[in-house]
Design an enzyme around this catalytic site. Structure first.
Site, PDB file in Angstrom:
ATOM      1  N   THR A  83       0.919  -1.126   0.000  1.00  0.00           N
ATOM      2  CA  THR A  83       0.000   0.000   0.000  1.00  0.00           C
ATOM      3  C   THR A  83       0.956   1.172   0.000  1.00  0.00           C
ATOM      4  O   THR A  83       2.154   0.983   0.160  1.00  0.00           O
ATOM      5  CB  THR A  83      -0.860  -0.084   1.280  1.00  0.00           C
ATOM      6  OG1 THR A  83      -1.701  -1.217   1.163  1.00  0.00           O
ATOM      7  CG2 THR A  83      -1.698   1.150   1.534  1.00  0.00           C
ATOM      8  N   SER A 107      -7.435  -1.361   6.837  1.00  0.00           N
ATOM      9  CA  SER A 107      -6.643  -0.925   7.999  1.00  0.00           C
ATOM     10  C   SER A 107      -5.947   0.399   7.725  1.00  0.00           C
ATOM     11  O   SER A 107      -5.184   0.882   8.567  1.00  0.00           O
ATOM     12  CB  SER A 107      -5.581  -1.981   8.337  1.00  0.00           C
ATOM     13  OG  SER A 107      -6.185  -3.193   8.689  1.00  0.00           O
ATOM     14  N   GLY A 156      -0.581  -3.316   5.461  1.00  0.00           N
ATOM     15  CA  GLY A 156      -1.675  -4.253   5.712  1.00  0.00           C
ATOM     16  C   GLY A 156      -2.179  -4.122   7.137  1.00  0.00           C
ATOM     17  O   GLY A 156      -2.425  -3.015   7.633  1.00  0.00           O
TER      18      GLY A 156
HETATM   19  N1  GLY Z   1      -5.639  -3.534   1.550  1.00  0.00           N
HETATM   20  C1  GLY Z   1      -5.167  -3.341   2.842  1.00  0.00           C
HETATM   21  C2  GLY Z   1      -6.068  -2.480   3.664  1.00  0.00           C
HETATM   22  O1  GLY Z   1      -6.881  -1.773   3.116  1.00  0.00           O
HETATM   23  O2  GLY Z   1      -5.977  -2.500   4.854  1.00  0.00           O
END
Ligand code: GLY
Length: 586
Positions: A397, A469, A490
């Site tokens: 991310t 998250s 994550g």
């Molecule tokens: N895809 C990871 C989150 O949105 O936490």
């Protein structure tokens, strides 16, 4: 003495029985205070980047430079954030995106704090059991690497809403740097080259459209120093620049996405794209030792649990225990367990389920949890709530933070979910699609790619947004924006951001020290205290003796943070855990 407290009723109508063990109380009579603030002086171990006016911290040096230039051209923090977001879609395709989604938290110089939810949404044809195999087991291939893995992307709508409501420059001006980078090519940096080597074969090489972009004629992925041109992506950027978000949600790009889905068994239809909306939401707010904390509300779990954990920690004198002490780590790990246990039960898309926000973030509830924490002895996760052990995870991310000369502040975390998302590029759009559907709970009690378990509240439903998250966070001191931060990672995003806040407030670290300090994480299930290298073996031994299942594992997060001093200076820090990231200002 053990007291059975009264049953507490959360606003969702669920009952929580709180066993309060007075013997385990670790609270002090007077509320523990924050440590003196540090902005970075000569004798500090690590030093933040300084600037007088505006600052950008992102995972990619080129994208940071794009943002700083927009600030210098007179754009505000929202303008710069949108330009950085578009640039990252070109320079950092591992997570930067047009085909994914995320969250923006912003606080204006006048103190208005708000957030924009541009999380992906399940298509209308999505259904509760769509990720189960014939035997009724969760099939992670379906939710991670198949055309079914993608939710309806939100990034383009989110940036358009931010630009319309809070920006000052035309969208086309903010897209232009990204368009130039896609059209003229970028020099592949170490970060992209490494990830193409590690994940390219597995995630991208099976798809002809993706191979054509990220792999050379000889079948190998682009390497560091080579030039990567993304012509199709440039064309899509040009369409959005000229026609606005409609190009993506109703026009040519929508055709490419829906066509890709139809051809390969995905579910996103043109009507799903046309129905997508970014949503402005009231942030989750809390206080911590006299500071105000704002973060992302559901469908992210981040803000709720950062506030919840901080509320629990407020009952302990972390500053006195000391950074890296077994006692401080024990208390934080135990608090994290309770929060992640609640996450699995109560959190989901607030447009579909009633999330008991007030109860979860109340000081009283936190105090009752704090009273159950024993500094000397870990409570096994199985006693907090039964569950299953989890597999390993990936965590691509990305987060960026921006502050402008007037003090407007923006924190954006957005993603395709895992590295390069589903690996599928939609037709000729040059746009990589997310695999965010894996963030739904495919089957209650079965962990997702991050080892997170969920239940009913996060089950797949048409038009629902999967629980996240991601935790873009802003801390306010004496009524003024003080810390702007966030991270990928994550399930570890929540605890990474938490540690940035605690390191700054309790341990008096400057923003670079707070970033560089080793991190740890507990997410209830698996019952494991994950720690980075860098903690003393003595501390780890003491934690093991307290009953923690300590595992030294790889690094966590890539925070990008900016701290504002009362004299107007901006201090920023990118994370040494990432390569090629940069904080810069003017
Ligand atoms: N895809 C990871 C989150 O949105 O936490």
């Amino acid at each position: 003495m053990t007291i059975q407290s009264s049953l507490k009723r959360l606003s969702g109508g669920l009952l929580i029985s709180l066993l309060v063990s007075q013997g385990a109380l670790a609270t002090t009579a007077a509320a523990p205070a924050a440590a003196p603030v540090s902005y970075g002086v000569g004798t500090d171990t690590f030093h933040p980047v300084r600037a007088q006016h505006g600052m950008v911290a992102s995972v990619d040096a080129t994208a940071t430079a794009v943002g700083v230039k927009i600030l210098q051209q007179g754009g505000n923090a929202v303008d710069a954030a949108v330009a950085v977001g578009y640039a990252l879609a070109v320079t950092h395709p591992q997570a930067g995106n047009l085909g994914g989604g995320g969250f923006m938290l912003l606080r204006t110089a006048s103190g208005h704090t708000t957030s924009i939810d541009f999380r992906e949404m399940a298509p209308v044809r999505a259904s509760r059991n769509m990720f189960l195999d014939a035997a009724g087991n969760a099939d992670s291939k379906k939710s991670l690497t198949s055309p079914l893995a993608s939710g309806v992307p939100g990034t383009v709508a989110g940036f358009a809403l931010a630009n319309k409501e809070y920006g000052t420059l035309p969208l086309s001006q903010l897209i232009k740097p990204a368009l130039d980078l896609a059209r003229n090519g970028i020099v592949v940096n170490d970060s992209l080259a490494d990830d193409l080597t590690v994940y390219g074969k597995e995630v991208l090489s099976g798809h002809a459209n993706s191979r054509a972009i990220f792999f050379k004629a000889d079948g190998t992925p682009y390497r560091q120093g080579e030039k990567l041109v993304q012509r199709n992506l440039a064309h899509s950027l040009e369409l959005i620049s000229r026609q606005g978000p409609d190009a993506f949600y109703k026009g040519k790009i929508a055709d490419e996405i829906a066509g890709e889905m139809e051809q390969h068994g995905g579910l996103i239809a043109k009507s799903d794209l046309a129905n997508y909306r970014a949503i402005e939401r009231k942030p989750v707010g809390g206080t911590y030792r006299g500071y105000q904390v704002f973060s992302m509300p559901p469908p992210s779990s981040g803000g709720v649990h950062i506030v919840q954990i901080l509320n629990i920690l407020e009952n302990f004198d972390l500053a006195k225990m000391g950074f890296g002490s077994a006692d401080a780590m024990q208390v934080m790990a135990e608090a994290e367990k309770y929060a992640y246990a609640d996450r699995s039960q109560y959190l989901g898309d607030p447009d579909f389920v009633k999330v008991p926000l007030q109860a979860l973030t109340s000081k009283a509830y936190a105090k009752s949890l704090a009273q159950q924490i024993d500094v000397a002895k870990a409570r096994p996760s199985s006693e907090i709530k039964p569950g299953k052990l989890a597999p390993y995870e990936s965590d691509q991310t990305t987060h960026f933070s921006v502050v402008d000369k007037d003090g407007n502040a923006v924190a954006v975390t957005y993603t395709l979910n895992t590295n390069f998302g589903s690996g599928i590029v939609a037709g000729n759009s040059g746009i990589l699609l997310n695999n965010e559907m894996d963030d739904f709970s495919a089957k209650p009690g079965t962990p997702n790619v991050y080892g997170l378990v969920g239940g009913e509240a996060n089950a797949v439903q048409p038009y629902k947004r999967p629980l996240s998250s991601m935790s873009p966070t802003i801390v306010v001191k004496d009524g003024k924006t003080w810390l702007v931060t966030g991270s990928p990672g994550g399930s570890r995003i929540i605890t990474t951001v938490l540690q940035l806040v605690v390191n700054s407030i309790d341990f008096g670290m400057n923003v670079a020290e707070a970033t560089n300090a080793p991190r740890f994480h507990h997410q209830w299930l698996p019952d494991q205290l994950r720690v980075e290298k860098g903690f003393s073996p003595d501390t780890l031994k003491l934690l093991t003796e307290k009953g923690q299942n300590v595992k030294v594992m790889s690094t966590m997060g890539s925070s990008q943070s900016i701290m504002l001093a009362p004299n107007g200076m901006r201090y920023g820090a990118s994370d040494p855990r990432s390569i090629d990231d940069l904080t810069a200002g003017y």
